[in-house]
Design an enzyme around this catalytic site. Sequence first.
Site, short mmCIF file in Angstrom:
data_model
loop_
_atom_site.label_atom_id
_atom_site.label_comp_id
_atom_site.label_asym_id
_atom_site.label_seq_id
_atom_site.Cartn_x
_atom_site.Cartn_y
_atom_site.Cartn_z
NE ARG A 57 -3.87 1.27 -0.05
CZ ARG A 57 -3.92 2.13 0.96
NH1 ARG A 57 -5.06 2.43 1.52
NH2 ARG A 57 -2.82 2.69 1.42
N GLY A 58 -1.15 -2.12 0.02
CA GLY A 58 -0.06 -2.58 0.86
C GLY A 58 1.30 -2.21 0.30
NE ARG A 117 -0.61 4.16 -13.98
CZ ARG A 117 0.30 3.19 -14.07
NH1 ARG A 117 0.59 2.67 -15.24
NH2 ARG A 117 0.91 2.73 -13.00
NE ARG A 118 1.30 -0.17 -11.88
CZ ARG A 118 1.82 0.10 -10.71
NH1 ARG A 118 1.18 -0.24 -9.58
NH2 ARG A 118 2.98 0.73 -10.59
NE ARG A 152 3.92 7.23 2.03
CZ ARG A 152 3.63 6.46 0.98
NH1 ARG A 152 3.84 6.88 -0.24
NH2 ARG A 152 3.14 5.25 1.17
NE ARG A 180 0.90 -2.54 -3.32
CZ ARG A 180 0.22 -1.65 -4.03
NH1 ARG A 180 0.19 -1.73 -5.34
NH2 ARG A 180 -0.42 -0.66 -3.44
CB CYS A 235 -2.88 11.08 -8.09
SG CYS A 235 -3.14 12.32 -6.87
CE LYS A 269 3.69 5.53 -8.17
NZ LYS A 269 3.60 4.17 -8.67
CG ASP A 270 2.56 9.00 -4.29
OD1 ASP A 270 2.00 8.28 -5.14
OD2 ASP A 270 3.30 8.54 -3.39
#
Length: 320
Positions: free
Chosen positions: A152-153, A130-131, A12, A158, A245, A82-83
């Site tokens: 997001r971002g 989750r957080r 990415r 962030r 996820c 994790k993705d």
Amino acid sequence: MTAEKALRLGTRRSKLAMSQSGHVAEAVRQLTGREVELVEITTYGDTSREHLTQIGGTGVFVAALREALASGEVDFAVHSLKDLPTAQPEELTLAAVPLREDPRDVLIARDGLTFTELPAGARVGTGSPRRMSQLNAYAKSHGMRIETVPIRGNIDTRIGYVEKGELDAVVLAAAGLNRIGRSGEVTDFLSTDIVLPAPGQGALAVECTAKNGVLVAALAELDDPLTRVAVTAERSLLAALEAGCSAPVGALADLLADGQIVKEMRLRGVVGTTDGSELVQLSTTGPVPSSEDEALALGRELAAEMLAKGAAGLMGERAL
């Protein structure tokens, strides 16, 4: 004799992904003696401004890289583990899971504040249910008042919310900040007793086509067996909960050492409502799994206990 063609590593375009892929590229160069060139792939998850839960969870970051692998545009790809969706396509293989970075979540807050020092009503930004779930649960049980704000971002965006004063704090993964050299900005490392990370957080996945046996064997040298069994158990828990996820599931497999010798593995799992009003949190400890099947079984067993305690009802829409 002609030099071997450079290996093409799909990545990415974000600063974090480029940094992660750069580390792996260097390791592969040293292992194989071949040049490695980074091929930047733009994914739908990078260009869309919608919330991850609306566009299919973090799997949207992986799809374009996997398409590039399948079409032969790149030879191998590096993902944040994790993705990765829990189902592995047959034509691709997870050739290596290198040694894991710090799996914890961290806080970057104004004025150097830690989580427990945040003022009443503090606005805490995160894009992760989750957080949100675990931070809100901790706040409720400790008499704190916080407001979790969906954002997001990339990392710069962030942290910018805090620098501009729009938010009091943001929560990010320690591993990402470490990899781009910005861990000095962290104001609090969140204990895994407060927030369990996403399954596989802090670990990378190096993927290539299953039929490329020579490359599979070369990349396997980067594999860390203990990291692999830990993340396999965590992802097995996620899969058995039938959660995508983007579901509010946290999981961490800790290796418990007696001196230098790793004796046991403890797997912890949590699922909760986003507002933190209900959590199901359980753990199990046993011998370190000696095979992928044992690691998968450990995750499934803990998931079954969590489902028996009502975990399914806390996840909203279950992924089919």
